[in-house]
Design an enzyme around this catalytic site. Structure first.
Site, PDB file in Angstrom:
ATOM      1  N   ASP A  73       0.710  -1.154  -0.099  1.00 52.75           N
ATOM      2  CA  ASP A  73       0.045   0.038   0.117  1.00 52.75           C
ATOM      3  C   ASP A  73       0.838   1.210   0.074  1.00 52.75           C
ATOM      4  O   ASP A  73       1.922   1.121   0.328  1.00 52.75           O
ATOM      5  CB  ASP A  73      -0.865   0.076   1.192  1.00 52.75           C
ATOM      6  N   GLU A 129       0.205  -1.043   5.822  1.00 53.43           N
ATOM      7  CA  GLU A 129       1.385  -0.601   6.579  1.00 53.43           C
ATOM      8  C   GLU A 129       1.248   1.073   6.951  1.00 53.43           C
ATOM      9  O   GLU A 129       1.497   1.424   7.792  1.00 53.43           O
ATOM     10  CB  GLU A 129       2.624  -0.874   5.986  1.00 53.43           C
TER      11      GLU A 129
END
Length: 366
Positions: A73, A129
Site C-alpha cells: 500500500d 502499513e
C-alpha cells in the site's frame, strides 16, 4: 538482473494502491501476487483482514527461520500516475510508491528467487502499513515469533544506510467538552473548549524530552463550529515518538493523567501506543556487514531513524530485526520520490547473501 528488477518495479508501481481504497489495495495485491509467483515459482496465500488483502509465501516444509517483510500500500492519491508516471530517466526511477516500497518488494522477490534453497523463508507483504497496520499487526507478530531474524524491505536511509533503530510511536486524540454560549451577548456563560484545548496543547508539548529524543507533537486540531459562539467542543491529535519502552510508558501515563484547567470543562483521551521501539540487533547488523564485505560491496552503515515501520512489531516480539534493506533513493511520500537504479542489483545481492548466511549459519567473517 537489473532489467528484470526494473520490469517488476514498473509493473508494481503502475498499479496504484492508496491504503484507504480497499478496491485499489485488492487490485494491487493481484499484481504483487502475479509478480511474486513469477519469481518464486508459487502463488501466495491471500489473507483478507478487515477488507484488506495481505499476501504470504511460506517456502519449504519446515518452520520459518527468516521473515522477509514488506507492504504494497502507498500514501499516494489515486490518479497520481498521471502526474508522476513510472519511468526511468538518467538512471533514476520515479513513480508513486517506487521507493516506499514497491522497489523493495521487487528486490525481495529477486533475492529469495536467487537462493539455492529457499526453505525456511516466509515472505509477507501487507496492505495497510501506511495506516499503522491496523489489520495486519497480529499477522506480522504471529509470523515473526520464533524466527531467527526479520528482514524489512523498507527503503534505505540516506546513503544506503540500513535502519538499525526506530523510535516507538504512540497516537492519541484529546477531546475537550465545554459549554456553548453567545460570543457577544453572554461569553461568560460559556466554557470555552478552544481555550481549554490550548492549555492541553501546552501541557502535551511539555511532555517531550529533547535530551532523550522523545517528541510529543500536537498535529491536527479543531475547535468550535461558528464564529459567534463559544466553542463547546475541540480536539487535537497527538503524535509521540520515543526511543525506548520506558519513555513510551512514561508519556502514556502522563497523557492519560491530563486534567482540565477551566472549571466546567471535560477532557477525554483515546488512543495509545501504536508501535513499540525497534532496538538495535547488533549481531544481525554484523552479519549483514560481513556479507557486504565478502561480496565486495561498500561498507554498510547503520543508523537510527524517527519513522516507524512494521519492523517495530517484529522487534517488539523479541525477534532480531534489520530494516532499510530495500531500495536506495529518497523522497518517500513526496513529489521527488525516486530509486537509484544502479543500487538495485547490489541490494538484491546483499539480501540474498544475508539470507544464505542466516539459513546455513555461514558467515564466519563477522
Amino acid at each position: 538482473m537489473t532489467d528484470q528488477l526494473l520490469a517488476d518495479i514498473h509493473e508494481l508501481v503502475s498499479c496504484e494502491s492508496r491504503s484507504d481504497d480497499l478496491a485499489a489495495v485488492a487490485r494491487s495485491a493481484d499484481v504483487v501476487a502475479r509478480v511474486g509467483a513469477r519469481r518464486l515459482g508459487c502463488a501466495p496465500e491471500r489473507i483478507v483482514l478487515e477488507g484488506r488483502t495481505h499476501l504470504r509465501w511460506r517456502l519449504g516444509e519446515g518452520p520459518t527461520e527468516v521473515l522477509v517483510l514488506g507492504h504494497h500500500d502507498t500514501v499516494w492519491p489515486m490518479g497520481s500516475l498521471a502526474t508522476h508516471p513510472s519511468e526511468v530517466v538518467d538512471g533514476v526511477l520515479r513513480g508513486p510508491g517506487s521507493v516506499d516500497m514497491k522497489a523493495g518488494l521487487a528486490v525481495a522477490f529477486a533475492a529469495v528467487a536467487a537462493l539455492p534453497d529457499p526453505a525456511g523463508v516466509t515472505v509477507l507483504v501487507t496492505g495497510d502499513e501506511e495506516l499503522g497496520s491496523p489489520s495486519s499487526r497480529g499477522l506480522i507478530e504471529a509470523e515473526a515469533r520464533g524466527c531467527r531474524a526479520a528482514l524489512v524491505l523498507e527503503a534505505a536511509a540516506d546513503g544506503g544506510a540500513l535502519k538499525t533503530t526506530r523510535k516507538g510511536v504512540s497516537l492519541y486524540r484529546v477531546e475537550v467538552t465545554g459549554r456553548a454560549a453567545h460570543a457577544g451577548l453572554a461569553p461568560a456563560d460559556g466554557v470555552n473548549a478552544g481555550v481549554e484545548l490550548a492549555h492541553q496543547v501546552l501541557a502535551l508539548t511539555a511532555l517531550g524530552d529533547p535530551d532523550r529524543g522523545t517528541t510529543v507533537t500536537p498535529t491536527a486540531s479543531s475547535a468550535g463550529t461558528v464564529t459567534n459562539t463559544v466553542p463547546a467542543r475541540a480536539w487535537v491529535a497527538v503524535d509521540v515518538r520515543v526511543p525506548d519502552a520506558a519513555e513510551q510508558d512514561r508519556v502514556d501515563a502522563a497523557v492519560r493523567a491530563l486534567r482540565p484547567v477551566l472549571p466546567g470543562a471535560r477532557v477525554e483521551v483515546t488512543g495509545g501506543p501504536n508501535r513499540p521501539p525497534m532496538e538495535t540487533a547488533a549481531e544481525l547488523f554484523d552479519r549483514a556487514a560481513g556479507v557486504a564485505r565478502r561480496l565486495g560491496l561498500p561498507e554498510l552503515r547503520g543508523t537510527a531513524v524517527g519513522g516507524a515501520s512494521d519492523g517495530n512489531f517484529t522487534a517488539g516480539v523479541g525477534v532480531p530485526t534489520l530494516d532499510g534493506l530495500g531500495a536506495v533513493g529518497g523522497g518517500a511520500h513526496a513529489d521527488d520520490e525516486h530509486v537509484l537504479v544502479a543500487e538495485l542489483a547490489p541490494r538484491r545481492a546483499l539480501l540474498t547473501g544475508l539470507l544464505v548466511d542466516l539459513l546455513t549459519g555461514d558467515g564466519a567473517d563477522r
